[in-house]
Design a protein around this motif. Structure first.
Motif: not given
Length: 406
Positions: A240-249
């Motif tokens: 959950q923590k890394m899925s957010r920056p992953f989607c933006i990236e």
């Protein structure tokens, strides 16, 4: 009965509205400002004051708020102070000039006040409720949490997309003021009791933290229960923590994320929480926890589709659907697990602090893992972290759970 469940939905709504301000919406703001994934992961440690809620709970149980407690009871006066502190934290974050250090300090104040409020409101969740209803209580609290989370995340992301992050957080202040007013109308638990602080500081600290923890460890299967508290949601925390920056990236806009991940995803989580409550009633708590955890961890591997194929709303929607249903059911099971083993606010605060400490550590290193090993390795290895808790759950029975008296 209706008023009781509405109260639980309201409590969940207030949790859902405030938590994203420091852990979800803030991640998007930080990524938008161009900082690294490792730094975003390390920003998770600003949640440390929230994790130390058992420490603040000692003061809440023993001290009145000057002036306010003359007109309100102790619970309500501490709730008001908590909301005012959160508002001050937001003001610090958005008043120019902004820097990452100032944002960190303001968000820490929000987390501290949110943790205090979390301890105060715990007795309201399970007051006058039989053990067999804990699954559905968790679902109603989860329903409110997701409604609050949907509302604040989607609204703030749209405001930030059109205007600015400062205006989005200004809107959050208005929401907190409204919640603070409604807080005054919550009915207090009939068995709420408070003590006066007559012994030393360290004696009260031991009573609040050490003694409940020792009591848990000495009970049958207490150490195994503690391991589940620590390990059950580590993989979920990290993803959950890394899925957010992953989607933006990989190219998703704040508008895409608001509609697909936050709005639609939260709806699937709400439905999933009621599925979890039904499974608990039909198959029992421990069996449901094991099976749902396996399904949820399997859904994390789907992020590899986005790694290989890149930006795709259809793939993202598919992932959000599967992850939302299973994640909502998993959260309902975990909350029911907590309600079963912690019958009072002190034990709840201690166990939840331990749970969040391990979550904090896992989120803190998640960005470092991504930056050093890449997204493919991250989404391949992290789902496997569910295995230790599954092995421990095999050794815990429903009878052992019911016999825990804390």
């Amino acid at each position: 009965m209706l008023r009781s469940y509405l109260t639980k939905i309201f409590i969940g709504f207030s949790y859902g509205l405030s938590f994203p301000l420091t852990m979800i919406v803030l991640d998007y703001w930080l990524k938008d400002s161009g900082i690294s994934n490792a730094s975003i992961g390390l920003f998770s440690f600003l949640h440390l004051p929230f994790m130390l809620k058992f420490f603040w709970g000692m003061f809440i149980d023993n001290y009145d708020i000057p002036f306010l407690s003359t007109y309100l009871n102790r619970n309500k006066s501490w709730l008001i102070v908590s909301y005012l502190t959160m508002i001050c934290g937001i003001l610090i974050m958005i008043i120019p000039p902004q820097s990452h250090c100032i944002i960190f300090f303001g968000a820490s104040l929000i987390a501290l006040a949110d943790g205090c409020r979390n301890v105060i409101l715990y007795p309201y969740q399970i007051m006058n409720s039989p053990t067999k209803s804990f699954g559905f209580i968790a679902s109603f609290v989860g329903l409110g949490h997701r409604l609050g989370s949907i509302f604040i995340k989607v609204t703030m992301l749209h405001i930030a997309h059109i205007y600015s992050w400062q205006l989005a957080y200004s809107f959050a202040i208005i929401c907190l003021i409204v919640l603070m007013i409604f807080t005054l109308f919550i009915k207090d638990p009939a068995n709420t009791t408070h003590n006066q602080l007559n012994s030393s500081f360290f004696e009260n600290f031991y009573i609040s933290f050490r003694d409940p923890l020792q009591k848990l460890i000495k009970t049958s299967h207490g150490s195994k229960i503690l391991m589940v508290v620590c390990l059950y949601k580590i993989a979920d925390f990290m993803i959950q923590k890394m899925s957010r920056p992953f989607c933006i990236e990989i190219g998703f806009s704040k508008y895409d994320i608001a509609n697909t991940v936050q709005f639609y995803g939260s709806i699937t989580v709400i439905i999933g929480s009621f599925i979890g409550a039904y499974l608990i009633k039909k198959f029992g708590l421990i069996r449901s926890m094991k099976n749902i955890a396996i399904i949820h961890a399997s859904c994390f591997f789907m992020y590899l589709l986005l790694v290989f194929f890149g930006h795709s709303i259809k793939i993202l929607t598919f992932i959000v659907t599967a992850e939302g249903f299973s994640g909502g059911a998993m959260t309902a099971c975990f909350l029911a697990f907590f309600y079963t083993i912690s019958k009072n606010a002190s034990m709840y605060a201690v166990l939840w602090a331990i749970h969040e400490f391990f979550g904090l550590l896992s989120m803190g290193i998640s960005g470092i893992i991504v930056d050093y090993f890449g997204w493919s390795i991250f989404f391949t290895v992290v789902p496997l972290l569910i295995m230790p808790s599954l092995l421990v759950l095999r050794e815990i029975s429903e009878v052992n759970m019911r016999n825990v008296d804390l």
